[in-house]
Design a protein around this motif. Sequence first.
Motif, PDB file in Angstrom:
ATOM      1  N   SER A 109       0.828  -1.373  -0.034  1.00  0.00           N
ATOM      2  CA  SER A 109      -0.031  -0.014  -0.131  1.00  0.00           C
ATOM      3  C   SER A 109       0.904   1.088   0.022  1.00  0.00           C
ATOM      4  O   SER A 109       1.619   1.479   0.921  1.00  0.00           O
ATOM      5  N   PRO A 110       0.589   2.336  -1.045  1.00  0.00           N
ATOM      6  CA  PRO A 110       1.377   3.409  -0.949  1.00  0.00           C
ATOM      7  C   PRO A 110       1.046   4.172   0.406  1.00  0.00           C
ATOM      8  O   PRO A 110       1.870   5.145   0.626  1.00  0.00           O
ATOM      9  N   LEU A 111      -0.022   4.025   0.936  1.00  0.00           N
ATOM     10  CA  LEU A 111      -0.471   5.007   2.330  1.00  0.00           C
ATOM     11  C   LEU A 111       0.630   4.562   3.404  1.00  0.00           C
ATOM     12  O   LEU A 111       0.780   5.306   4.362  1.00  0.00           O
ATOM     13  N   ARG A 112       1.589   3.310   3.261  1.00  0.00           N
ATOM     14  CA  ARG A 112       2.469   2.860   4.110  1.00  0.00           C
ATOM     15  C   ARG A 112       3.798   3.306   4.055  1.00  0.00           C
ATOM     16  O   ARG A 112       4.928   3.263   4.897  1.00  0.00           O
ATOM     17  N   TYR A 113       3.915   4.339   3.089  1.00  0.00           N
ATOM     18  CA  TYR A 113       5.136   5.134   2.776  1.00  0.00           C
ATOM     19  C   TYR A 113       5.177   6.208   2.844  1.00  0.00           C
ATOM     20  O   TYR A 113       4.463   6.856   2.409  1.00  0.00           O
ATOM     21  N   ALA A 114       6.165   6.914   3.772  1.00  0.00           N
ATOM     22  CA  ALA A 114       6.134   8.174   4.210  1.00  0.00           C
ATOM     23  C   ALA A 114       6.927   9.207   3.342  1.00  0.00           C
ATOM     24  O   ALA A 114       6.791  10.371   3.345  1.00  0.00           O
ATOM     25  N   TYR A 115       7.964   8.429   2.617  1.00  0.00           N
ATOM     26  CA  TYR A 115       8.880   9.293   1.912  1.00  0.00           C
ATOM     27  C   TYR A 115       9.030   8.903   0.403  1.00  0.00           C
ATOM     28  O   TYR A 115       8.824   7.432   0.055  1.00  0.00           O
ATOM     29  N   TRP A 116       8.941   9.554  -0.563  1.00  0.00           N
ATOM     30  CA  TRP A 116       9.065   9.200  -2.028  1.00  0.00           C
ATOM     31  C   TRP A 116      10.094  10.225  -2.650  1.00  0.00           C
ATOM     32  O   TRP A 116      10.412  11.334  -2.489  1.00  0.00           O
ATOM     33  N   GLY A 117      10.491   9.589  -3.694  1.00  0.00           N
ATOM     34  CA  GLY A 117      11.404  10.189  -4.805  1.00  0.00           C
ATOM     35  C   GLY A 117      10.512  10.831  -5.759  1.00  0.00           C
ATOM     36  O   GLY A 117       9.127  10.770  -5.757  1.00  0.00           O
ATOM     37  N   GLN A 118      11.151  11.633  -6.792  1.00  0.00           N
ATOM     38  CA  GLN A 118      10.597  12.330  -7.613  1.00  0.00           C
ATOM     39  C   GLN A 118      10.067  11.848  -8.788  1.00  0.00           C
ATOM     40  O   GLN A 118       9.346  12.158  -9.664  1.00  0.00           O
ATOM     41  N   GLY A 119      10.712  10.365  -9.063  1.00  0.00           N
ATOM     42  CA  GLY A 119       9.952   9.510 -10.131  1.00  0.00           C
ATOM     43  C   GLY A 119      11.064   9.519 -11.454  1.00  0.00           C
ATOM     44  O   GLY A 119      11.662  10.526 -11.504  1.00  0.00           O
ATOM     45  N   THR A 120      11.021   8.448 -11.943  1.00  0.00           N
ATOM     46  CA  THR A 120      11.889   8.322 -13.276  1.00  0.00           C
ATOM     47  C   THR A 120      10.800   7.745 -14.247  1.00  0.00           C
ATOM     48  O   THR A 120      10.218   6.823 -14.032  1.00  0.00           O
ATOM     49  N   GLN A 121      10.742   8.311 -15.592  1.00  0.00           N
ATOM     50  CA  GLN A 121      10.077   7.775 -16.541  1.00  0.00           C
ATOM     51  C   GLN A 121      10.579   6.574 -17.330  1.00  0.00           C
ATOM     52  O   GLN A 121      11.723   6.480 -17.617  1.00  0.00           O
TER      53      GLN A 121
END
Length: 126
Positions: A109-121
């Motif tokens: 679940s993404p709700l369990r993650y507090a930290y995220w990167g900016q993403g890569t295509q």
Amino acid sequence: QVQLVESGGGLVQAGGSLRLSCAASGRTFITSRMGWFRQAPGKVREFVAAINWSGDTTYYTDSAKGRFTISRGNAKNTVFLQMSSLKPEDTAVYYCALSAECSGNGCQSPLRYAYWGQGTQVTVSS
């Protein structure tokens, strides 16, 4: 605070391979899980794979099993996603994320993650 930086995305033909990297810095947790999610245009963000701190426990979504491999670097603060046999439906922005407390299926679940990167295509052409 935790910072996550992804790299390795790009354009690849169907059947090809890509290796994504995610470097974590700042305050990381010995019990953390790191995961990869992806989001295609018009779709919700979906779980791809996750790994625990020591690297001996991994989780995959069904579509990733057998094609993708998540692993930790020797320094533990780097996570890789080796993607093989890529399909056009794998096209999405791929995000690295860190959870301090998820376990088992909860790590999907993404709700369990507090930290995220900016993403890569990642774009897979047919």
